[in-house]
Design a protein around this motif. Structure first.
Motif, short mmCIF file in Angstrom:
data_model
loop_
_atom_site.label_atom_id
_atom_site.label_comp_id
_atom_site.label_asym_id
_atom_site.label_seq_id
_atom_site.Cartn_x
_atom_site.Cartn_y
_atom_site.Cartn_z
N GLY A 122 0.79 -1.23 0.00
CA GLY A 122 0.00 0.00 0.00
C GLY A 122 0.82 1.27 0.00
O GLY A 122 0.28 2.36 0.25
N ALA A 123 2.11 1.16 -0.32
CA ALA A 123 3.00 2.32 -0.19
C ALA A 123 2.61 3.49 -1.08
O ALA A 123 2.89 4.65 -0.75
CB ALA A 123 4.44 1.89 -0.51
N TRP A 124 1.97 3.22 -2.20
CA TRP A 124 1.70 4.27 -3.18
C TRP A 124 0.24 4.73 -3.18
O TRP A 124 -0.15 5.51 -4.05
CB TRP A 124 2.11 3.77 -4.56
CG TRP A 124 3.53 3.31 -4.58
CD1 TRP A 124 3.97 2.02 -4.60
CD2 TRP A 124 4.71 4.12 -4.55
NE1 TRP A 124 5.33 1.97 -4.58
CE2 TRP A 124 5.82 3.24 -4.54
CE3 TRP A 124 4.93 5.50 -4.51
CZ2 TRP A 124 7.13 3.71 -4.52
CZ3 TRP A 124 6.24 5.95 -4.48
CH2 TRP A 124 7.33 5.06 -4.48
N ARG A 125 -0.55 4.26 -2.24
CA ARG A 125 -1.96 4.67 -2.22
C ARG A 125 -2.13 6.14 -1.85
O ARG A 125 -2.98 6.83 -2.41
CB ARG A 125 -2.73 3.79 -1.23
CG ARG A 125 -2.90 2.35 -1.70
CD ARG A 125 -3.55 1.49 -0.63
NE ARG A 125 -3.52 0.08 -1.00
CZ ARG A 125 -3.61 -0.91 -0.13
NH1 ARG A 125 -3.75 -0.65 1.17
NH2 ARG A 125 -3.58 -2.17 -0.54
N GLY A 172 7.07 20.74 -5.84
CA GLY A 172 6.72 21.71 -6.85
C GLY A 172 5.98 21.10 -8.02
O GLY A 172 5.22 21.79 -8.73
N ALA A 173 6.20 19.79 -8.24
CA ALA A 173 5.48 19.08 -9.29
C ALA A 173 4.12 18.59 -8.82
O ALA A 173 3.40 17.91 -9.56
CB ALA A 173 6.32 17.90 -9.78
N GLY A 174 3.77 18.92 -7.57
CA GLY A 174 2.47 18.53 -7.05
C GLY A 174 2.42 17.14 -6.47
O GLY A 174 1.32 16.62 -6.21
N LEU A 175 3.58 16.53 -6.23
CA LEU A 175 3.60 15.16 -5.71
C LEU A 175 3.40 15.16 -4.19
O LEU A 175 3.86 16.04 -3.49
CB LEU A 175 4.93 14.49 -6.04
CG LEU A 175 5.32 14.40 -7.51
CD1 LEU A 175 6.59 13.57 -7.66
CD2 LEU A 175 4.19 13.81 -8.35
N ARG A 176 2.72 14.14 -3.71
CA ARG A 176 2.54 13.92 -2.28
C ARG A 176 3.77 13.14 -1.79
O ARG A 176 3.98 12.00 -2.20
CB ARG A 176 1.26 13.14 -2.00
CG ARG A 176 -0.01 13.83 -2.49
CD ARG A 176 -1.19 12.86 -2.48
NE ARG A 176 -0.96 11.75 -3.41
CZ ARG A 176 -1.72 10.66 -3.50
NH1 ARG A 176 -2.76 10.52 -2.68
NH2 ARG A 176 -1.44 9.70 -4.38
N VAL A 177 4.56 13.76 -0.93
CA VAL A 177 5.86 13.20 -0.54
C VAL A 177 5.82 12.71 0.90
O VAL A 177 5.33 13.40 1.79
CB VAL A 177 6.98 14.25 -0.70
CG1 VAL A 177 8.33 13.65 -0.33
CG2 VAL A 177 7.01 14.79 -2.13
N ARG A 178 6.35 11.52 1.12
CA ARG A 178 6.52 10.97 2.47
C ARG A 178 8.01 10.83 2.75
O ARG A 178 8.75 10.29 1.93
CB ARG A 178 5.82 9.60 2.56
CG ARG A 178 6.10 8.82 3.85
CD ARG A 178 5.33 9.33 5.04
NE ARG A 178 5.63 8.56 6.24
CZ ARG A 178 4.95 7.47 6.62
NH1 ARG A 178 3.94 7.02 5.89
NH2 ARG A 178 5.27 6.83 7.73
N ASP A 179 8.45 11.30 3.90
CA ASP A 179 9.86 11.24 4.25
C ASP A 179 10.20 9.93 4.96
O ASP A 179 9.45 9.43 5.80
CB ASP A 179 10.24 12.40 5.15
CG ASP A 179 10.26 13.73 4.42
OD1 ASP A 179 10.67 13.74 3.24
OD2 ASP A 179 9.87 14.74 5.01
#
Length: 217
Positions: A122-125, A172-179
Motif C-alpha cells: 500500500g506504499a503508493w496509495r 513543486g510538481a504537485g507530488l505527495r511526498v513521504r519522508d
C-alpha cells in the motif's frame, strides 16, 4: 538466488569498488586499498538487503565492472553518461513502467525493516514519492510512483542543499511526498565510525573493526 516479489522496482546506484575510484575522502586515514575494501563491504551489505526486500526488479546501475561482491539475482546495467543528475534520471527511465525506489551504496546500515514502508503493497496509495534525506544535505533514497526522469534532471548534485532542491522539485510538481528517516552516508572516517556503530553486524562494520585493530588486509 532471488528475493521476494513485490510491486516496486529496487534500484541501486554504485561505483565499482576499486582503489582510487571510490571513497577517496576516507584517505587518509585509510589507504586507497582499504577505502575500496570498505566500499565493497558497504555495497555487498546493500545488495544483500536488496535481495531480502520484496521487489519486482532488483537492478544495479554500475559505474565500472561487476566483481566477486555481486550476488546472484541482481541485474547489472551500466550507468549512463553525464552528470549524476543525468545518471539518476536514466536509472528511473529504465523502470518507467511502475513504481521504483532508488538507493545508493553509501548507507550499509540499511535493513529491510527500514525500507519496508516504501516497499509495502500500500506504499503508493497515499503518496507519489518517498524521500530519504541524508545528514550531509543530500539524499539516500528516492521513490517515485511514476518514474519521471525530468524530476531529477538539473538538480545540483553533491552540495549541502541537494536534498532540499530535490524535495522541492517533487513538491513543486504537485507530488505527495513521504519522508523516510534521516541517515548518515559514509564519506569520511567519522562517518564510517558512526555508520558502523549503527550496523554492528554488517560486513562494513566488521571490516572497519579489523582496520581499527591494525589488520591491514
Amino acid at each position: 538466488m532471488s528475493g521476494p516479489v513485490g510491486l516496486t522496482a529496487l534500484l541501486v546506484m554504485a561505483k565499482e569498488p576499486r582503489p582510487g575510484h571510490v571513497k577517496t575522502r576516507l584517505t587518509p586515514p585509510y589507504t586507497p586499498a582499504q577505502a575500496a575494501a570498505l566500499a565493497e563491504a558497504a555495497l555487498a551489505d546493500t545488495l544483500e538487503t536488496a535481495l531480502r526486500c520484496p521487489a519486482r526488479h532488483r537492478m544495479l546501475f554500475l559505474d565500472g565492472a561487476p566483481g566477486r561482491w555481486l550476488p546472484p539475482g541482481i541485474e547489472v546495467i551500466p550507468q549512463a553518461s553525464g552528470g549524476l543528475d543525468e545518471r539518476l534520471a536514466a536509472a528511473f527511465a529504465a523502470v518507467a513502467d511502475g513504481p521504483a525506489l532508488l538507493i545508493g551504496m553509501d548507507t550499509p546500515q540499511l535493513t529491510p525493516k527500514l525500507l519496508a514502508p516504501v516497499l509495502a503493497p500500500g506504499a503508493w496509495r497515499e503518496y507519489d514519492a518517498w524521500f530519504g534525506p541524508a545528514e550531509d544535505g543530500g539524499f539516500w533514497a528516492l521513490g517515485l510512483a511514476a518514474p519521471d526522469p525530468a524530476l531529477l534532471r538539473g538538480i545540483p548534485m553533491s552540495t549541502g542543499y541537494t536534498g532540499a532542491a530535490q524535495r522541492d522539485r517533487l513538491t513543486g510538481a504537485g507530488l505527495r511526498v513521504r519522508d523516510l528517516p534521516l541517515l548518515r552516508d559514509v564519506d569520511t572516517a567519522p562517518d564510517a565510525a558512526e555508520v558502523a556503530a549503527a550496523a554492528p553486524g554488517s560486513r562494513f562494520a566488521t571490516l572497519l573493526k579489523r582496520y581499527a585493530r591494525g589488520q591491514v588486509s
